[in-house]
Motif scaffolding. Structure first.
Motif, PDB file in Angstrom:
ATOM      1  N   ILE A  23       0.381 -18.975 -23.324  1.00  0.00           N
ATOM      2  CA  ILE A  23       0.761 -18.910 -21.905  1.00  0.00           C
ATOM      3  C   ILE A  23      -0.328 -19.550 -21.053  1.00  0.00           C
ATOM      4  O   ILE A  23      -0.038 -20.354 -20.158  1.00  0.00           O
ATOM      5  N   ILE A  24      -1.582 -19.229 -21.348  1.00  0.00           N
ATOM      6  CA  ILE A  24      -2.700 -19.844 -20.629  1.00  0.00           C
ATOM      7  C   ILE A  24      -2.714 -21.348 -20.867  1.00  0.00           C
ATOM      8  O   ILE A  24      -2.949 -22.133 -19.938  1.00  0.00           O
ATOM      9  N   THR A  25      -2.453 -21.769 -22.110  1.00  0.00           N
ATOM     10  CA  THR A  25      -2.398 -23.198 -22.416  1.00  0.00           C
ATOM     11  C   THR A  25      -1.338 -23.892 -21.566  1.00  0.00           C
ATOM     12  O   THR A  25      -1.581 -24.960 -21.002  1.00  0.00           O
ATOM     13  N   GLY A  26      -0.174 -23.302 -21.453  1.00  0.00           N
ATOM     14  CA  GLY A  26       0.895 -23.883 -20.658  1.00  0.00           C
ATOM     15  C   GLY A  26       0.512 -24.037 -19.203  1.00  0.00           C
ATOM     16  O   GLY A  26       0.707 -25.112 -18.601  1.00  0.00           O
ATOM     17  N   PHE A  27      -0.069 -22.997 -18.610  1.00  0.00           N
ATOM     18  CA  PHE A  27      -0.472 -23.076 -17.211  1.00  0.00           C
ATOM     19  C   PHE A  27      -1.572 -24.113 -17.002  1.00  0.00           C
ATOM     20  O   PHE A  27      -1.529 -24.887 -16.041  1.00  0.00           O
ATOM     21  N   LEU A  28      -2.554 -24.134 -17.889  1.00  0.00           N
ATOM     22  CA  LEU A  28      -3.647 -25.093 -17.732  1.00  0.00           C
ATOM     23  C   LEU A  28      -3.176 -26.530 -17.946  1.00  0.00           C
ATOM     24  O   LEU A  28      -3.647 -27.447 -17.265  1.00  0.00           O
TER      25      LEU A  28
END
Length: 124
Positions: A23-28
């Motif tokens: 999820i963090i990867t997607g946002f970043l």
């Protein structure tokens, strides 16, 4: 019977940590795409941004895994980094039928993901 529940609990915790990391990867990555759109970043800067995102996300996954597991945190963090990379590699293989950066990029990304996860586990 108790051993089976222990392994099942560890698997669920690992999935939670990996889901958080992705999820963090997607946002970043969305943020990096916005920066690319706004500032016309060069390919080199985008590649560095992607590598930093992978390292940060695997760090977060290792940190969360270490917090949840309580013992041998650095090993669980390394495992989270490895599984983060393994899923990333599988998706890359499925989409492009190969690795675009070559084997050196593959190994470098593996090392960065495992190091990030290990560091996250150690700091948890």
């Amino acid at each position: 019977m108790e051993k089976g529940k222990l392994y099942q609990g560890a698997a669920v915790r690992m999935l939670k940590a990996l889901l958080s990391a992705y999820i963090i990867t997607g946002f970043l990555l969305l943020f990096l795409a916005f920066l690319l759109y706004k500032f016309q970043l060069s390919e080199g800067k985008v590649n560095i941004g992607i590598i930093v995102i992978y390292a940060l996300a695997s760090f977060l996954g290792g940190f969360l895994e270490g917090k949840m597991m309580k013992t041998r945190k650095f090993l669980w963090g390394a495992a989270a980094g490895f599984f983060y990379f393994a899923i990333l590699a599988f998706i890359s293989l499925a989409v492009s039928r190969g690795f675009s950066g070559g084997s050196s990029h593959f190994v470098t990304t593996l090392i960065l993901c495992m190091a990030g996860g290990t560091l996250g586990g150690m700091l948890s």
